[in-house]
Design an enzyme around this catalytic site. Sequence first.
Site, mmCIF file in Angstrom:
data_model
loop_
_atom_site.group_PDB
_atom_site.id
_atom_site.type_symbol
_atom_site.label_atom_id
_atom_site.label_comp_id
_atom_site.label_asym_id
_atom_site.label_seq_id
_atom_site.Cartn_x
_atom_site.Cartn_y
_atom_site.Cartn_z
ATOM 1 N N TRP A 101 0.812 -1.211 0.000
ATOM 2 C CA TRP A 101 0.000 0.000 0.000
ATOM 3 C C TRP A 101 0.850 1.267 0.000
ATOM 4 C CZ3 TRP A 101 -4.288 -0.704 -2.070
ATOM 5 C CH2 TRP A 101 -4.991 -1.907 -1.887
ATOM 6 N N ASP A 185 -1.287 6.629 6.593
ATOM 7 C CA ASP A 185 -2.371 5.752 6.169
ATOM 8 C C ASP A 185 -2.555 4.717 7.276
ATOM 9 O OD1 ASP A 185 -4.071 3.883 5.064
ATOM 10 O OD2 ASP A 185 -2.836 3.468 3.305
ATOM 11 N N LYS A 209 -12.156 -1.679 6.757
ATOM 12 C CA LYS A 209 -11.343 -2.644 7.486
ATOM 13 C C LYS A 209 -11.663 -2.647 8.986
ATOM 14 C CE LYS A 209 -7.597 -2.198 4.135
ATOM 15 N NZ LYS A 209 -7.685 -3.542 3.565
#
Length: 374
Positions: A101, A185, A209
């Site tokens: 990511w 993040d 999530k």
Amino acid sequence: MARVWNFSAGPSALPLEVLEQARDELTDWHGSGMSVMEMSHRGKDFGTIIDAAEADLRDLLDVPTNYKVLFLQGGATQLFSQIPLNLADSRSADYLVTGSWSKKAVEEAQRVAPIAGAVRVAGSTAAKGAVADGFTRFLRDEEISLDPQAAFLHVCTNETIYGVEVQDDCAHLAARAGAVPLVADMSSHILSRPVDVSRYGMIYAGAQKNIGPSGLVIAIVREDLLGRAVKTMPSTMDFAIAAENGSMLNTPPTFGIYVSGLVFQWLKRQGGVAAMEQINRRKAELLYGYIDGSNGFYRNPVDVPDRSRMNVPFTLQNSALDDVFLKEAQAAGLHALKGHKSVGGMRASIYNAMPLEGVQALVEFMQDFARRNG
């Protein structure tokens, strides 16, 4: 049909209490005669919902008053390009690469670099010529080279695919960055433990999530970083305009905000993020403890100090048993354990909504499977 233990990395399991409350309120929210999905985002009822969600999130994370809380659309992936367009101010930005990511964040930032500002990799754990083999730990101090003039320093604090997590709430990294704003993040571990928001210029997280349904992304942005967007920025992507309009320049993801608000209320009933951290620690210790004690039948590749409490990848000593393991696990009510396609193996995502009993059930299955196949 009985509910299964859902170990999906996202969209992931939601607390059963939250699902049941949403079900009960689905056709008639608090006597309004309509569903949240049907009501105007400009109306008083939804105003109550979004205001309560923001207040509860601020309370859970102790968000300082000089930060704006934004409920946005597009997911965290859209923010990979949206962040430099809003914050770079035509300057270079530093990025740390510790998994898929953060690597994706660099690639998306590079796409808008001609109008946003240059992208600089300030450190990476990718193995030369074999990226998939490199992301097994966070960066060591000597591997990070920061630009003191950078517009911001970007870090993914929990890499969902590889299971690498920053354990010290970026205390050391923030100290090194100094006046350079830290942008994090936190998609796959936000609200799983306390966070010192004041260390960060911006925190963002896709909801699917550890917060709520997909389609919503939450951003917490320090006020002095607003108003730096490129002049050609579409208004719907400008953080400052979103803040000025209370996240409602256009129709927001109303149902996602509503369900996320229910999750925030549920977290507060559990005792808040400090209490959740203790539960999450117990779950992770149980699973990692069994993996490490399985005499090599199971293996986790991540360096012990950098292991994620939320996403636990593991492999079998004999990979020919992978499909058998997954098939039997699903038959036993243990779902979504297949590892990401880029790395293979298995992965158990044990977010806030996964109770200790679910991890115990997984470990018991793993023990039985090892006895029968070892």
